[in-house]
Design a protein around this motif. Sequence first.
Motif, mmCIF file in Angstrom:
data_model
loop_
_atom_site.group_PDB
_atom_site.id
_atom_site.type_symbol
_atom_site.label_atom_id
_atom_site.label_comp_id
_atom_site.label_asym_id
_atom_site.label_seq_id
_atom_site.Cartn_x
_atom_site.Cartn_y
_atom_site.Cartn_z
ATOM 1 N N LEU A 128 0.811 -1.203 0.000
ATOM 2 C CA LEU A 128 0.000 0.000 0.000
ATOM 3 C C LEU A 128 0.851 1.262 0.000
ATOM 4 N N THR A 129 2.121 1.145 0.385
ATOM 5 C CA THR A 129 3.023 2.279 0.294
ATOM 6 C C THR A 129 3.151 2.736 -1.154
ATOM 7 N N HIS A 130 2.963 1.806 -2.073
ATOM 8 C CA HIS A 130 3.098 2.102 -3.499
ATOM 9 C C HIS A 130 1.738 2.197 -4.176
ATOM 10 N N ASP A 131 0.692 2.214 -3.385
ATOM 11 C CA ASP A 131 -0.663 2.297 -3.923
ATOM 12 C C ASP A 131 -0.922 3.700 -4.442
ATOM 13 N N GLY A 132 -1.469 3.799 -5.638
ATOM 14 C CA GLY A 132 -1.709 5.092 -6.252
ATOM 15 C C GLY A 132 -2.688 5.950 -5.487
ATOM 16 N N GLY A 179 5.431 11.846 -0.948
ATOM 17 C CA GLY A 179 6.516 11.208 -0.218
ATOM 18 C C GLY A 179 6.248 9.737 0.047
ATOM 19 N N ARG A 180 5.004 9.390 0.373
ATOM 20 C CA ARG A 180 4.643 7.994 0.655
ATOM 21 C C ARG A 180 4.744 7.144 -0.593
ATOM 22 N N ILE A 181 4.295 7.680 -1.726
ATOM 23 C CA ILE A 181 4.306 6.905 -2.969
ATOM 24 C C ILE A 181 5.717 6.643 -3.456
ATOM 25 N N LEU A 182 6.575 7.660 -3.372
ATOM 26 C CA LEU A 182 7.917 7.541 -3.929
ATOM 27 C C LEU A 182 8.953 7.187 -2.873
ATOM 28 N N ALA A 183 8.478 6.739 -1.711
ATOM 29 C CA ALA A 183 9.398 6.345 -0.645
ATOM 30 C C ALA A 183 10.141 5.075 -1.031
ATOM 31 N N ALA A 241 18.183 -5.231 1.541
ATOM 32 C CA ALA A 241 17.979 -5.042 0.104
ATOM 33 C C ALA A 241 16.641 -4.365 -0.136
ATOM 34 N N ILE A 242 16.586 -3.543 -1.166
ATOM 35 C CA ILE A 242 15.370 -2.793 -1.466
ATOM 36 C C ILE A 242 14.753 -3.314 -2.746
ATOM 37 N N LEU A 243 13.501 -3.656 -2.674
ATOM 38 C CA LEU A 243 12.762 -4.066 -3.860
ATOM 39 C C LEU A 243 12.299 -2.804 -4.579
ATOM 40 N N PRO A 244 12.688 -2.604 -5.831
ATOM 41 C CA PRO A 244 12.346 -1.354 -6.527
ATOM 42 C C PRO A 244 10.842 -1.143 -6.599
ATOM 43 N N GLU A 245 10.431 0.110 -6.433
ATOM 44 C CA GLU A 245 9.010 0.432 -6.476
ATOM 45 C C GLU A 245 8.400 0.095 -7.828
ATOM 46 N N GLU A 246 9.223 0.121 -8.892
ATOM 47 C CA GLU A 246 8.710 -0.218 -10.209
ATOM 48 C C GLU A 246 8.181 -1.642 -10.276
ATOM 49 N N GLU A 247 8.734 -2.523 -9.416
ATOM 50 C CA GLU A 247 8.254 -3.909 -9.408
ATOM 51 C C GLU A 247 6.818 -3.977 -8.913
ATOM 52 N N ASP A 266 -6.392 17.232 -0.344
ATOM 53 C CA ASP A 266 -5.233 17.736 -1.079
ATOM 54 C C ASP A 266 -4.137 16.685 -1.191
ATOM 55 N N ASP A 267 -3.909 15.939 -0.104
ATOM 56 C CA ASP A 267 -2.890 14.888 -0.140
ATOM 57 C C ASP A 267 -3.262 13.806 -1.142
ATOM 58 N N ASN A 268 -4.532 13.410 -1.144
ATOM 59 C CA ASN A 268 -4.975 12.381 -2.084
ATOM 60 C C ASN A 268 -4.871 12.855 -3.525
ATOM 61 N N ASP A 269 -5.301 14.083 -3.786
ATOM 62 C CA ASP A 269 -5.201 14.610 -5.139
ATOM 63 C C ASP A 269 -3.749 14.623 -5.616
ATOM 64 N N ARG A 270 -2.844 15.084 -4.750
ATOM 65 C CA ARG A 270 -1.429 15.121 -5.130
ATOM 66 C C ARG A 270 -0.868 13.722 -5.313
ATOM 67 N N ALA A 271 -1.260 12.806 -4.414
ATOM 68 C CA ALA A 271 -0.731 11.446 -4.468
ATOM 69 C C ALA A 271 -1.153 10.734 -5.750
ATOM 70 N N ARG A 272 -2.416 10.841 -6.078
ATOM 71 C CA ARG A 272 -2.913 10.152 -7.277
ATOM 72 C C ARG A 272 -2.291 10.734 -8.532
ATOM 73 N N ALA A 273 -2.189 12.056 -8.586
ATOM 74 C CA ALA A 273 -1.583 12.696 -9.752
ATOM 75 C C ALA A 273 -0.102 12.336 -9.855
ATOM 76 N N ALA A 274 0.593 12.295 -8.710
ATOM 77 C CA ALA A 274 2.019 11.983 -8.704
ATOM 78 C C ALA A 274 2.283 10.567 -9.169
ATOM 79 N N TYR A 275 1.448 9.634 -8.750
ATOM 80 C CA TYR A 275 1.615 8.230 -9.145
ATOM 81 C C TYR A 275 1.541 8.082 -10.661
#
Length: 207
Positions: free
Chosen positions: A48-52, A59-63, A84-90, A158-167
């Motif tokens: 869910l950290t990578h959830d759009g 910050g949460r999405i691209l963490a 080890a870090i699993l890339p967010e792209e995965e 505002d956070d949700n709007d920014r998060a969804r657009a950023a994703y």
Amino acid sequence: MVTISAAYGAGGAAIGPAVAARLGLPFVDRAIPAAVAAAIGCPLEEALTHDGRAESGLGRILAGAARLPTVSFAGIDAYLPEQAILPEEEFVRRTERFITAVADGDGGVILGRAGAVVLADRPGVLHVRLDGTRAARLERAAAAAIGTPRRDVERMLDDNDRARAAYVKHFYGADPADPRLYHLVLDTVRLPEPAAVEVITAAAGAV
């Protein structure tokens, strides 16, 4: 098959399941990150950290991604060092595979996850955007969040709007509010939900 992109406060969580029920299709929302988490072998909260639609913004999405002891790629288990870090792209690739699998199967109504971009070239899929003015969406969200201070509701919006657009922008170079991504754009703050469901259901039969 329908994909729905919904701004915060535009009623996506209510309209999506109603459309799915009318069309006799499954509604796919939080099941996607759950499936992604299961496929990778990490806790749901990490996926869910990578959830759009994560609520705490860019910050949460691209963490940094989850630290996992083991992961599975193409059915092959591989050990990773503790740090080890699993890339967010995965996470995004797994989500795309899930969306594609739904489209390849019996179809469904998918809320969020940039479904309109992932399935942009797929025939027979209706792409819908639910939106409204910020002021109107804020009023609706505040009315639904009884007991929550208005400033907190405004921050969530505002956070949700920014998060969804950023994703969508980060991973696909697109703006989720761009009407060119959709067959249908509805102001679901002014339009009653039953009417929106009727319009979307009718349009789904025309694509």
